[in-house]
Structure formats: C-alpha cells, structure tokens
Design an enzyme around this catalytic site. Structure first.
Site, mmCIF file in Angstrom:
data_model
loop_
_atom_site.group_PDB
_atom_site.id
_atom_site.type_symbol
_atom_site.label_atom_id
_atom_site.label_comp_id
_atom_site.label_asym_id
_atom_site.label_seq_id
_atom_site.Cartn_x
_atom_site.Cartn_y
_atom_site.Cartn_z
ATOM 1 N N GLY A 55 4.065 -2.957 11.009
ATOM 2 C CA GLY A 55 2.612 -3.049 10.869
ATOM 3 C C GLY A 55 1.938 -3.122 12.221
ATOM 4 O O GLY A 55 1.732 -2.119 12.908
ATOM 5 N N ARG A 56 1.608 -4.332 12.632
ATOM 6 C CA ARG A 56 1.024 -4.596 13.947
ATOM 7 C C ARG A 56 1.683 -5.842 14.521
ATOM 8 O O ARG A 56 2.040 -6.768 13.788
ATOM 9 C CB ARG A 56 -0.500 -4.798 13.863
ATOM 10 C CG ARG A 56 -1.298 -3.518 13.648
ATOM 11 C CD ARG A 56 -1.284 -2.653 14.895
ATOM 12 N NE ARG A 56 -2.124 -1.473 14.786
ATOM 13 C CZ ARG A 56 -1.715 -0.280 14.400
ATOM 14 N NH1 ARG A 56 -0.443 -0.122 14.034
ATOM 15 N NH2 ARG A 56 -2.533 0.748 14.355
ATOM 16 N N GLU A 101 1.780 -4.959 23.688
ATOM 17 C CA GLU A 101 2.458 -3.715 24.043
ATOM 18 C C GLU A 101 1.914 -3.137 25.358
ATOM 19 O O GLU A 101 0.712 -3.228 25.613
ATOM 20 C CB GLU A 101 2.289 -2.700 22.905
ATOM 21 C CG GLU A 101 2.960 -3.159 21.609
ATOM 22 C CD GLU A 101 2.718 -2.195 20.452
ATOM 23 O OE1 GLU A 101 2.063 -1.145 20.648
ATOM 24 O OE2 GLU A 101 3.178 -2.499 19.342
ATOM 25 N N HIS A 124 7.161 1.152 19.166
ATOM 26 C CA HIS A 124 6.002 1.555 18.359
ATOM 27 C C HIS A 124 6.058 3.058 18.053
ATOM 28 O O HIS A 124 5.113 3.805 18.339
ATOM 29 C CB HIS A 124 4.692 1.212 19.071
ATOM 30 C CG HIS A 124 3.521 1.134 18.117
ATOM 31 N ND1 HIS A 124 2.412 0.340 18.343
ATOM 32 C CD2 HIS A 124 3.283 1.755 16.929
ATOM 33 C CE1 HIS A 124 1.548 0.480 17.348
ATOM 34 N NE2 HIS A 124 2.059 1.332 16.481
ATOM 35 N N GLY A 131 0.833 -1.194 0.000
ATOM 36 C CA GLY A 131 0.000 0.000 0.000
ATOM 37 C C GLY A 131 0.863 1.237 0.000
ATOM 38 O O GLY A 131 1.978 1.229 -0.524
#
Length: 332
Positions: free
Chosen positions: A248-249, A278, A296, A170
């Site tokens: 990303g995650r 997290e 993060h 993306g």
C-alpha cells in the site's frame, strides 16, 4: 442568476495535465500520440507562459484534470479550477489528492487501481512466499558459498492453510484474495465497510483481524485516518510468527515500531514494497533474513502501464461522451 459555464474554444475536448516537472510522458510514446489525437492536452510545463497566468487563462475551460504521478492536488489548487468535474489519477494511491475537497465540490476521482490490481497482487503474493520460504535469503546463502560449509539451510513455512487477513478489500485486495485462495489459504478482511457481496469473514477493526490471522496483507489507501494504523498493538496481536506484507503505502505502518518488533523477535517476518521515507529504508532491516525488501516496484510491469494507458483513455472518452466512468474512487 448563476454564471453559465464558459464554452471551450477548442475543437478537441480540453484536458489539463497536472504533473511535477520531473514527470513527463515520453514524446515518442503511442500513448502520448493517442491522447493528443483525441484531446487537447494542456500542459503548463510545456508552455513558455508563467504557470500561474497559464492556469488562470485556461481555468474557465477546464473540466478534466489528469493528475500524473504524485503531483499534489490540494484544496487551494482546486479553487483555481472552478469548473473542474473530473480528476483522472494515474496512481492507485491518492494520498497526494485532497479527496474530501474533491467530494465537497462534487468532483469525481478515478484512480489506477483497476489497471494495477493484478500485478500488485502478484507482487504481494510473491513477497509472502519469499518471506515464508526464505527464497531471497536462500539465494544469498548459495551465492555466499555457505552451502558447502553449513550444509543445512533453515526450514521455511508452508503457505497453504495460513489465515490471511487482507486490510482493504478493494480491487487490489480482491485480487490478492483470489490468488491466496488457490494456495489453500483462508481469507478474512477489514475495510471501511462490510461488503455485502463478499462471503469472507469481516472484522470491524484491524487489531481483531490481526488477532485471528497469521498474515496481514496491506492494500488500503493512506489517509489521515489510516496513518500508522498498523502499530505495535496490531503487530503484537498478530503474534510472534505473524507476517506483514505491505504493497500500500509506507506510512500505513509505524515503521519504527515495525523495526523494533522484527529486531526483537516479536514478529515472524515482513515483505515490504513501500516505506515511510522513500527511498530511505531503515538500515536495521538489511541484516534480517525474515524480511524481504523491494523498491516500490509492485506496479512496474509493461502490462500494468499499458493497462493504465488504456484506462486513462477510456475514462476521458467516457466523460466527454457522458458514459459511465471506470475505477471511480468511492467516498463511502
């Protein structure tokens, strides 16, 4: 006859602010002032009225929701907003929003990926260089005064020539590709669909991509389908010298299996900005010099947040002017 949409009684267009109580727009910020000068920002947490009654009273006039941070947007919550047409999310990841419920209602969703793409891509490339050239480990080596004692520091690895597989091409993944091409890497990718405008080799599944890559860079969304998509099979296919970068995650990776592969020497290294639980990070990773950890913070630059502020205002103005939206999340 179907009920007509009620007319909003406010002079300025109404936008509902959906946030956790801990997420606040600073009261003195130019962004807050800009929003309030152009829109009537309804924030339930700033009202003395109970949340439920506040929402019920304003629901007939709410067409736009600004979803701030990780505030959950469930199907049940959407049912309370029968005239909602647009959700403007302030995050790139959307695992806190029930996208199928939005799309079933015809609700358009925009996210922050366009605003964050360049800085997240910079972070991803930085993590990769750090892992390959052992920069953070070298810093610890010098600060620990080991250089006069051990003299020789272990060799790193060249970035140029690496085969990089991007999972999720993306806006962020495309910026990663652009940067790594400049370093002389070769790019391949996997995504939900093959992109006709892209000449990079496409793999229909992530395991095949891993088997033909030296590095995997994760830039895709967390959904029910992508949860733990990066598992031991993928890591083994990547190989003992393979490196995974995740911006990303955290739950895109089976973290337990990742730890096992790294500790067991089944992978070359990892650069991680996100984690499953997290802010808790597996303690087994702390002693590994081939693993680089960051908290993060891939989007954490003033430029990213300024771009986000601009993107939010652009989309709100576009919606109320019947103009095209930017950074729309595709349901394909």
């Amino acid at each position: 006859m179907a009920d007509k949409e009620p007319q909003q009684p406010e002079e300025l267009p109404i936008v509902l602010v959906h946030r956790l109580p801990s997420f606040k727009i600073p009261s003195g910020s130019s962004f807050r002032d800009q929003l309030r000068s152009q829109f009537h920002m309804l924030d339930p947490h700033e009202s003395p009225e109970p949340y439920d009654s506040f929402l019920a009273r304003h629901a007939p006039f709410i067409r736009v929701l600004m979803a701030t941070g990780p505030s959950p947007v469930s199907a049940e919550f959407l049912e309370r907003l029968p005239f909602l047409e647009l959700i403007v999310a302030t995050s790139a990841g959307l695992n806190h929003i029930d996208l199928p419920a939005c799309w079933s209602r015809g609700i358009v969703v925009t996210n922050a990926s366009l605003a964050f793409a360049e800085d997240v891509a910079d972070c991803a490339v930085g993590l990769l260089i750090d892992v390959l050239r052992r920069i953070s480990a070298a810093d610890r080596f010098v600060r620990g005064r080991l250089w006069p004692v051990k003299e020789n520091y272990p060799l790193g690895f060249k970035l140029g020539g690496k085969r990089v597989g991007i999972v999720g091409l993306g806006s962020i993944g495309s910026e990663v590709a652009k940067r790594l091409l400049a370093f002389g890497c070769t790019i391949a990718y996997t995504s939900r669909n093959k992109k006709q405008s892209v000449s990079f080799p496409f793999y229909a599944n992530v395991r095949d991509l891993a088997a033909n890559s030296d590095v995997l860079v994760l830039c895709f969304a967390l959904t029910k389908e992508t949860y733990h998509m990066i598992n031991k099979d993928v890591m083994v296919a990547l190989g003992k010298d393979g490196v995974i970068i995740n911006v990303g995650r955290g739950s895109l990776i089976n973290e337990k299996e990742l730890v096992q592969c790294l500790v067991g020497g089944e992978m070359g290294g990892a650069g991680l900005d996100v984690y499953e639980n997290e802010p808790n990070v597996p303690k087994e990773l702390f002693g590994l010099d081939n693993v680089v950890l960051s908290p993060h913070c891939a989007v954490m630059t003033p430029e990213s947040f300024e771009a986000l502020d601009q993107l939010i205002v652009v989309n709100l103005k576009a919606f109320f002017s019947n103009k095209p939206l930017v950074s729309v999340v595709s349901n394909e």
